[in-house]
Write a protein that holds these residues in place. Structure first.
Motif, PDB file in Angstrom:
ATOM      1  N   ILE A   1      -4.528 -32.470   5.357  1.00 42.82           N
ATOM      2  CA  ILE A   1      -4.799 -33.652   4.542  1.00 42.82           C
ATOM      3  C   ILE A   1      -5.332 -33.160   3.204  1.00 42.82           C
ATOM      4  CG2 ILE A   1      -6.148 -35.775   4.353  1.00 42.82           C
ATOM      5  CD1 ILE A   1      -6.295 -35.822   7.401  1.00 42.82           C
TER       6      ILE A   1
ATOM      7  N   THR B   1      -7.071 -32.838  -0.464  1.00 45.59           N
ATOM      8  CA  THR B   1      -8.203 -33.489  -1.140  1.00 45.59           C
ATOM      9  C   THR B   1      -8.283 -33.130  -2.614  1.00 45.59           C
ATOM     10  OG1 THR B   1      -9.714 -31.674  -0.585  1.00 45.59           O
ATOM     11  CG2 THR B   1      -9.533 -33.478   1.009  1.00 45.59           C
TER      12      THR B   1
ATOM     13  N   ASN C   1     -13.235 -43.499   5.024  1.00 46.19           N
ATOM     14  CA  ASN C   1     -11.804 -43.614   5.296  1.00 46.19           C
ATOM     15  C   ASN C   1     -11.183 -42.270   5.682  1.00 46.19           C
ATOM     16  OD1 ASN C   1     -11.817 -46.375   4.763  1.00 46.19           O
ATOM     17  ND2 ASN C   1     -11.308 -46.097   2.580  1.00 46.19           N
ATOM     18  N   LEU C   2     -11.538 -41.215   4.955  1.00 46.33           N
ATOM     19  CA  LEU C   2     -10.993 -39.899   5.279  1.00 46.33           C
ATOM     20  C   LEU C   2     -11.519 -39.401   6.623  1.00 46.33           C
ATOM     21  CD1 LEU C   2     -11.024 -38.033   1.839  1.00 46.33           C
ATOM     22  CD2 LEU C   2      -9.042 -38.872   3.117  1.00 46.33           C
ATOM     23  N   THR C   3     -12.785 -39.652   6.913  1.00 41.18           N
ATOM     24  CA  THR C   3     -13.344 -39.259   8.208  1.00 41.18           C
ATOM     25  C   THR C   3     -12.619 -39.962   9.347  1.00 41.18           C
ATOM     26  OG1 THR C   3     -15.512 -38.872   7.216  1.00 41.18           O
ATOM     27  CG2 THR C   3     -15.433 -39.147   9.598  1.00 41.18           C
ATOM     28  N   ASP C   4     -12.390 -41.265   9.175  1.00 37.65           N
ATOM     29  CA  ASP C   4     -11.685 -42.023  10.209  1.00 37.65           C
ATOM     30  C   ASP C   4     -10.241 -41.554  10.343  1.00 37.65           C
ATOM     31  OD1 ASP C   4     -11.838 -44.334  12.073  1.00 37.65           O
ATOM     32  OD2 ASP C   4     -10.210 -45.079  10.801  1.00 37.65           O
ATOM     33  N   GLN C   5      -9.608 -41.170   9.249  1.00 36.59           N
ATOM     34  CA  GLN C   5      -8.232 -40.672   9.311  1.00 36.59           C
ATOM     35  C   GLN C   5      -8.158 -39.369  10.097  1.00 36.59           C
ATOM     36  OE1 GLN C   5      -6.474 -40.030   5.450  1.00 36.59           O
ATOM     37  NE2 GLN C   5      -4.612 -39.078   6.294  1.00 36.59           N
ATOM     38  N   VAL C   6      -9.080 -38.449   9.842  1.00 35.67           N
ATOM     39  CA  VAL C   6      -9.101 -37.172  10.560  1.00 35.67           C
ATOM     40  C   VAL C   6      -9.365 -37.407  12.044  1.00 35.67           C
ATOM     41  CG1 VAL C   6     -10.282 -34.962  10.789  1.00 35.67           C
ATOM     42  CG2 VAL C   6      -9.788 -35.876   8.517  1.00 35.67           C
ATOM     43  N   ARG C   7     -10.329 -38.261  12.343  1.00 34.76           N
ATOM     44  CA  ARG C   7     -10.681 -38.527  13.736  1.00 34.76           C
ATOM     45  C   ARG C   7      -9.517 -39.153  14.492  1.00 34.76           C
ATOM     46  NH1 ARG C   7     -12.796 -42.456  17.003  1.00 34.76           N
ATOM     47  NH2 ARG C   7     -14.414 -41.785  18.483  1.00 34.76           N
ATOM     48  N   GLU C   8      -8.857 -40.112  13.879  1.00 29.88           N
ATOM     49  CA  GLU C   8      -7.727 -40.768  14.539  1.00 29.88           C
ATOM     50  C   GLU C   8      -6.571 -39.807  14.760  1.00 29.88           C
ATOM     51  OE1 GLU C   8      -7.428 -43.717  15.893  1.00 29.88           O
ATOM     52  OE2 GLU C   8      -9.561 -44.082  15.450  1.00 29.88           O
ATOM     53  N   GLN C   9      -6.343 -38.914  13.828  1.00 28.65           N
ATOM     54  CA  GLN C   9      -5.249 -37.956  13.997  1.00 28.65           C
ATOM     55  C   GLN C   9      -5.549 -36.996  15.143  1.00 28.65           C
ATOM     56  OE1 GLN C   9      -3.860 -36.297  10.332  1.00 28.65           O
ATOM     57  NE2 GLN C   9      -2.690 -34.655  11.311  1.00 28.65           N
TER      58      GLN C   9
ATOM     59  N   HIS D   1      -5.208 -39.045  18.496  1.00 30.79           N
ATOM     60  CA  HIS D   1      -3.804 -39.308  18.821  1.00 30.79           C
ATOM     61  C   HIS D   1      -3.117 -38.055  19.355  1.00 30.79           C
ATOM     62  CE1 HIS D   1       0.202 -41.051  18.539  1.00 30.79           C
ATOM     63  NE2 HIS D   1       0.587 -39.996  17.842  1.00 30.79           N
TER      64      HIS D   1
END
Length: 366
Positions: free
Chosen positions: A323, A325, A341-349, A352
């Motif tokens: 990702i 930056t 938002n970036l923290t949540d994106q990393v966590r969700e990836q 998954h």
């Protein structure tokens, strides 16, 4: 072995009896028993004397054919270079080992400002971790090409397993599989650096304190930095919550990556959750010892030291797509909404990918 001599075809020695050097004895004529002789038999045909082949004098430039000139090894020999290569390799290894010991004893080796000892890590510590990585946990690595060949990058991974063995296995995965031979510098908790022996080994392996200052400095030097934001909440969670990511803190790792413009690489680790199935937590004993938790597993502490042996699960480590930056402005590191938002994106990836790997896994142990 002396060179063989050229023997002419008509030399009497080639037809000698019993290998003697004298003249060959005349073979006595074959006699037939009594009875009449038949016509057309061998005895009725006169025997012609066999004339010897003409002798050719050896030319001055003739070279006798020997085992050395023909390239055929002599009996009992191992062929050219067979012993020298093995012996030379062994001698080089022994010389390298003695030189390594001499440097350690005389202090003629280098460590960086964080205590990282590259020579000791490559030649000793990684050699100790590699059998556990390859033979015991049989780690399978995917997506290592997503790690950049140079420059700073931040690898963010899930944390589990009661003991932080997943960080060490991730470090071996990067060290052994990355085509650019990169080294992973892990950010560790305070407890690691107050334990005797563990503190020294962690420093030698390149670990440093999990703080923004050290992380930014390493990224600024172009190092590959690894962080596990779940911390003790991840490795100390009960077995019933396995592979369910805990809270990722307040996004400090995202702020650090934004300040340095370093890409964030999500990493998912499957297999570590089952090495110590944590079925209980002795909180009172943990407070007395100063630990964040005291695990109770099906084997520990009931089986004593034997219960501390991890189960031989099958691991998979997958590095996701980075990702970036570097496209954000300098003040983006202070934007709480962007960090969230970036923290949540990393966590969700990461979450998954964990679910996808669990679906593909055939067994915990195979």
């Amino acid at each position: 072995m002396a060179d063989a001599k050229v023997i002419p075809f008509d030399d009497d020695r080639s037809r000698g009896s019993g290998g003697s050097g004298g003249n060959a004895a005349q073979r006595p004529p074959r006699r037939r028993g009594g009875g009449s002789r038949r016509k057309g038999t061998a005895e009725s045909v006169p025997v012609r004397e066999v004339q010897p082949l003409p002798v050719r004098e050896p030319a001055p430039d003739d070279v006798p054919v020997t085992s050395e000139s023909s390239g055929v090894p002599e009996p009992g020999s191992q062929g050219p270079g067979s012993q020298g290569s093995d012996g030379g390799g062994l001698e080089r290894r022994i010389a390298g080992g003695l030189a390594f010991l001499r440097r350690r004893l005389t202090g003629d080796y280098e460590v960086d400002d964080f205590g990282y000892d590259a020579e000791l890590t490559d030649q000793v510590l990684m050699s100790m971790l590699r059998p556990v990585y390859e033979k015991y946990f049989r780690v399978e690595v995917k997506g290592v090409e997503n790690i950049p060949a140079e420059g700073g990058a931040l690898i963010v991974a899930n944390h589990s397993g009661t003991l932080p063995l997943d960080g060490l296995m991730m470090q071996v995965a990067v060290h052994d599989h990355h085509p650019a031979d990169r080294h992973l510098r892990l950010l560790a908790a305070d407890l690691v650096f107050v334990l005797p022996v563990v503190n020294e080994l962690a420093r030698k392996l390149g670990h440093t304190l999990a703080c923004a200052e050290d992380a930014e400095r390493l990224l600024g030097q172009g190092e590959l930095v690894g962080v596990m934001p779940e911390g003790f909440k991840g490795i100390g969670k009960p077995f019933g919550e396995r592979y369910k990511l805990q809270r990722f803190g307040r996004g400090g790792f995202v702020s650090t990556a934004l300040r340095q413009g370093a890409p964030i690489i999500p990493c998912s680790i499957v297999g570590a959750e089952e090495i110590y199935p944590m079925i209980g937590n002795a909180k009172t004993l943990a407070r007395l010892l100063g630990f964040p938790y005291f695990p109770l597993t099906p084997t520990f502490p009931w089986l004593g030291p034997l219960g501390a042996v991890p189960l031989p699960t099958k691991w998979t480590i997958q590095f996701g797509e980075p990702i970036p930056t570097d496209g954000y402005p300098a003040e983006a590191a202070e934007d709480p909404m962007l960090m969230f938002n970036l923290t949540d994106q990393v966590r969700e990836q990461i979450q998954h990918t964990l679910y996808k790997l669990l679906v593909q896994r055939r067994s915990v142990f195979f």
